[in-house]
Write an enzyme that holds these catalytic residues in place. Structure first.
Site, PDB file in Angstrom:
ATOM      1  N   ARG A  90      22.081 -45.320  -5.577  1.00 37.87           N
ATOM      2  CA  ARG A  90      22.564 -43.984  -5.953  1.00 37.87           C
ATOM      3  C   ARG A  90      22.264 -42.963  -4.853  1.00 37.87           C
ATOM      4  O   ARG A  90      23.070 -42.071  -4.585  1.00 37.87           O
ATOM      5  CB  ARG A  90      21.946 -43.566  -7.303  1.00 37.87           C
ATOM      6  CG  ARG A  90      22.614 -44.300  -8.464  1.00 37.87           C
ATOM      7  CD  ARG A  90      22.016 -44.015  -9.818  1.00 37.87           C
ATOM      8  NE  ARG A  90      22.691 -44.824 -10.831  1.00 37.87           N
ATOM      9  CZ  ARG A  90      23.295 -44.346 -11.925  1.00 37.87           C
ATOM     10  NH1 ARG A  90      23.267 -43.071 -12.176  1.00 37.87           N
ATOM     11  NH2 ARG A  90      23.900 -45.155 -12.772  1.00 37.87           N
ATOM     12  N   ARG A 101      21.496 -46.807 -21.775  1.00 37.42           N
ATOM     13  CA  ARG A 101      20.060 -46.544 -21.616  1.00 37.42           C
ATOM     14  C   ARG A 101      19.462 -46.418 -23.015  1.00 37.42           C
ATOM     15  O   ARG A 101      20.198 -46.273 -24.002  1.00 37.42           O
ATOM     16  CB  ARG A 101      19.855 -45.233 -20.837  1.00 37.42           C
ATOM     17  CG  ARG A 101      20.314 -45.344 -19.397  1.00 37.42           C
ATOM     18  CD  ARG A 101      20.208 -44.000 -18.668  1.00 37.42           C
ATOM     19  NE  ARG A 101      20.817 -44.086 -17.356  1.00 37.42           N
ATOM     20  CZ  ARG A 101      21.529 -43.126 -16.789  1.00 37.42           C
ATOM     21  NH1 ARG A 101      21.738 -41.980 -17.423  1.00 37.42           N
ATOM     22  NH2 ARG A 101      22.036 -43.281 -15.590  1.00 37.42           N
ATOM     23  N   ARG A 110      13.432 -39.244 -13.681  1.00 35.64           N
ATOM     24  CA  ARG A 110      14.161 -39.531 -14.911  1.00 35.64           C
ATOM     25  C   ARG A 110      13.795 -40.922 -15.433  1.00 35.64           C
ATOM     26  O   ARG A 110      13.809 -41.174 -16.642  1.00 35.64           O
ATOM     27  CB  ARG A 110      15.672 -39.430 -14.652  1.00 35.64           C
ATOM     28  CG  ARG A 110      16.498 -39.457 -15.908  1.00 35.64           C
ATOM     29  CD  ARG A 110      17.961 -39.130 -15.647  1.00 35.64           C
ATOM     30  NE  ARG A 110      18.635 -40.196 -14.909  1.00 35.64           N
ATOM     31  CZ  ARG A 110      19.896 -40.132 -14.483  1.00 35.64           C
ATOM     32  NH1 ARG A 110      20.601 -39.046 -14.715  1.00 35.64           N
ATOM     33  NH2 ARG A 110      20.431 -41.140 -13.831  1.00 35.64           N
ATOM     34  N   VAL A 119      21.442 -34.964  -9.868  1.00 26.88           N
ATOM     35  CA  VAL A 119      21.411 -33.557  -9.425  1.00 26.88           C
ATOM     36  C   VAL A 119      21.197 -32.603 -10.605  1.00 26.88           C
ATOM     37  O   VAL A 119      20.759 -31.461 -10.435  1.00 26.88           O
ATOM     38  CB  VAL A 119      22.709 -33.209  -8.645  1.00 26.88           C
ATOM     39  CG1 VAL A 119      23.914 -33.098  -9.569  1.00 26.88           C
ATOM     40  CG2 VAL A 119      22.539 -31.927  -7.844  1.00 26.88           C
TER      41      VAL A 119
END
Ligand SMILES: Nc1ncnc2c1ncn2[C@@H]1O[C@H](COP(=O)(O)OP(=O)(O)OP(=O)(O)O)[C@@H](O)[C@H]1O
Ligand SMILES: Nc1nc2c(ncn2[C@@H]2O[C@H](COP(=O)(O)O)[C@@H](O)[C@H]2O)c(=O)[nH]1
Length: 400
Positions: free
Chosen positions: A277, A173, A266, A144
């Protein structure tokens, strides 16, 4: 339970004064509360470790309590003063940020642990001057824009905000650094630390374990900054139920389609993770909007507009950065001192030498507004230098 050869039962049965040092060289203090005497200190092996033993006068035997919280490091001796639900321990010859500690014996935290464990429990917490500003909890579905908004806030107000670095069992990541974005850890280690009471909250999120350690929030406050937590809705619910007073903000996407675009854009999750998710997002949005957890709901449609709204609700719109805050008061407690207590004020008599007898030789430590405690810090301590006991009652002179 049973023997504790390093301590002297005879001394205790003669009922020495609370805070009295039991034996020269061993630097132990004893504090009696009802039928229990708390003996704090350790053997002099060059450095004095700070151990805790309890002598049960009814049974005439020693109890080895379960000790929680962060234990103070060894020191050159200490003084002890009994407060309502904790013992104030003043370490001698320690650095200003390491001289005041509390041994909690009847706080809510300790009573809860005693109930759960069924054993005698005490807990250490470090004393800190001043108060921490209310932390800000930011929640919302994955993708978000929570991280983006938090980064903008930290970039614009670097000296005002600090990020609570969570623990997670997920893999880092590409650009993520251990200790900066997360503390990346193993599941079994994190589970043990959760059991040891090191976490303010934790939750299983999208198949991994995430959690906020007590230390993560405390170090931000220690640096004089306001802490920001980026956690999921389950974590926000746990923090809401905890003793930590915070502001709770929920970030909502304009639509599920936008959320999906952002998550995919992303490019950090596999297809399977993206789907997981997104599935979880629906329940999170429902709960975020309907539950009483959140004080504010912000829609992150246009990023700049959302950021302006966030700043407004934090009272930062039109904010001009002020001069840096003055350094916190620092005092060093002398090795040679005596203590008295008047209500919520501890008077530390510093015993000046003949040469500087005109200078103020009393330090007043005000413990009337203590906040927090184990497993974190005890905040709200205040120091003042005073020249007479009557001045302590008026509190006229500020320490400088
Ligand atoms: N208002 C916005 N409009 C368009 N894109 C946005 C907006 N806000 C954030 N983004 C983008 O959406 C992506 C996800 O943002 P971000 O990583 O901040 O989400 P997050 O809520 O922190 O996610 P997670 O909970 O998974 O950490 C990023 O690529 C970011 O640049
Ligand atoms: N309950 C907690 N949730 C946390 C914590 N740290 C992060 N999170 C939330 O997890 C998801 C996924 O994060 P990601 O970095 O893997 O994309 C996100 O909603 C975070 O808010 C935590 O300490 N406790």
């Amino acid at each position: 339970m049973g023997e504790a050869p390093a301590f002297f039962v005879d001394d205790l049965q003669n009922e020495p004064l609370n805070g009295f040092e039991l034996k020269n060289g061993t630097c132990k203090t004893n504090t009696t509360i009802g039928y229990k005497t708390y003996v704090i200190g350790g053997a002099d092996d060059g450095t004095l470790s700070i151990e805790v033993q309890i002598f049960d006068r009814n049974r005439g035997e020693w109890v080895h309590p379960t000790v929680h919280g962060t234990k103070p490091m060894s020191c050159k001796g200490h003084s002890a003063v009994l407060l309502k639900d904790r013992i104030l321990v003043l370490k001698k010859g320690s650095k200003p940020d390491d001289q005041i500690w509390f041994l909690e014996f009847d706080t809510e935290y300790v009573r809860q642990l005693q109930k759960n464990l069924g054993t005698e429990v005490v807990a250490w917490s470090k004393g800190v001057t001043g108060n921490a500003e209310k932390p800000i909890v930011i929640s919302g579905p994955s993708g978000v824009g929570k991280g983006t908004l938090i980064s903008m806030l930290m970039k614009e107000f670097p000296s005002m905000f600090g990020f609570s670095v969570s623990h997670t069992t997920r893999a880092p990541r590409n650009m993520e650094k251990d200790g900066v974005h997360y503390h990346f850890t193993e599941k079994c280690l994190m589970e043990k630390e959760i059991k040891d009471g090191k976490f303010l909250e934790f939750a299983s999120v999208h198949g991994n374990l995430y959690g906020t350690s007590v230390e993560a929030v405390e170090v931000v406050a220690d640096a004089g900054k306001r802490c920001i937590l980026d956690i999921d809705v389950q974590g926000a619910r746990s923090v809401r139920a905890s003793s930590l007073e915070a502001i709770f903000i929920f970030i909502c996407p304009p639509s599920m389609e936008d959320l999906e675009k952002r998550l995919r854009g992303r490019g950090t999750e596999t297809e399977e993770q993206v789907l997981k998710r997104l599935r979880n997002a629906e329940a999170e949005i429902k709960e975020g909007k309907s539950s009483k957890i959140f004080d504010f709901i912000l829609y992150n449609d246009n990023l700049e507009e959302c950021y302006e709204k966030l700043k407004k609700l934090l009272g930062l719109d039109g904010f001009v950065a002020a001069a840096p805050k003055s350094e916190p008061k620092e005092i060093i407690l002398p090795m040679d001192h005596s203590l008295s207590k008047i209500d919520d004020k501890i008077i530390i008599n510093c015993m000046p030498s003949e040469l500087d007898k005109d200078s103020k030789n009393l330090i007043m430590l005000d413990v009337s507004s203590l906040k927090g405690g184990a497993p974190g810090r005890t905040r709200g301590l205040d120091f003042q230098a005073v020249s007479s006991f009557s001045e302590c009652l008026t509190g006229a002179n500020q320490f400088s």
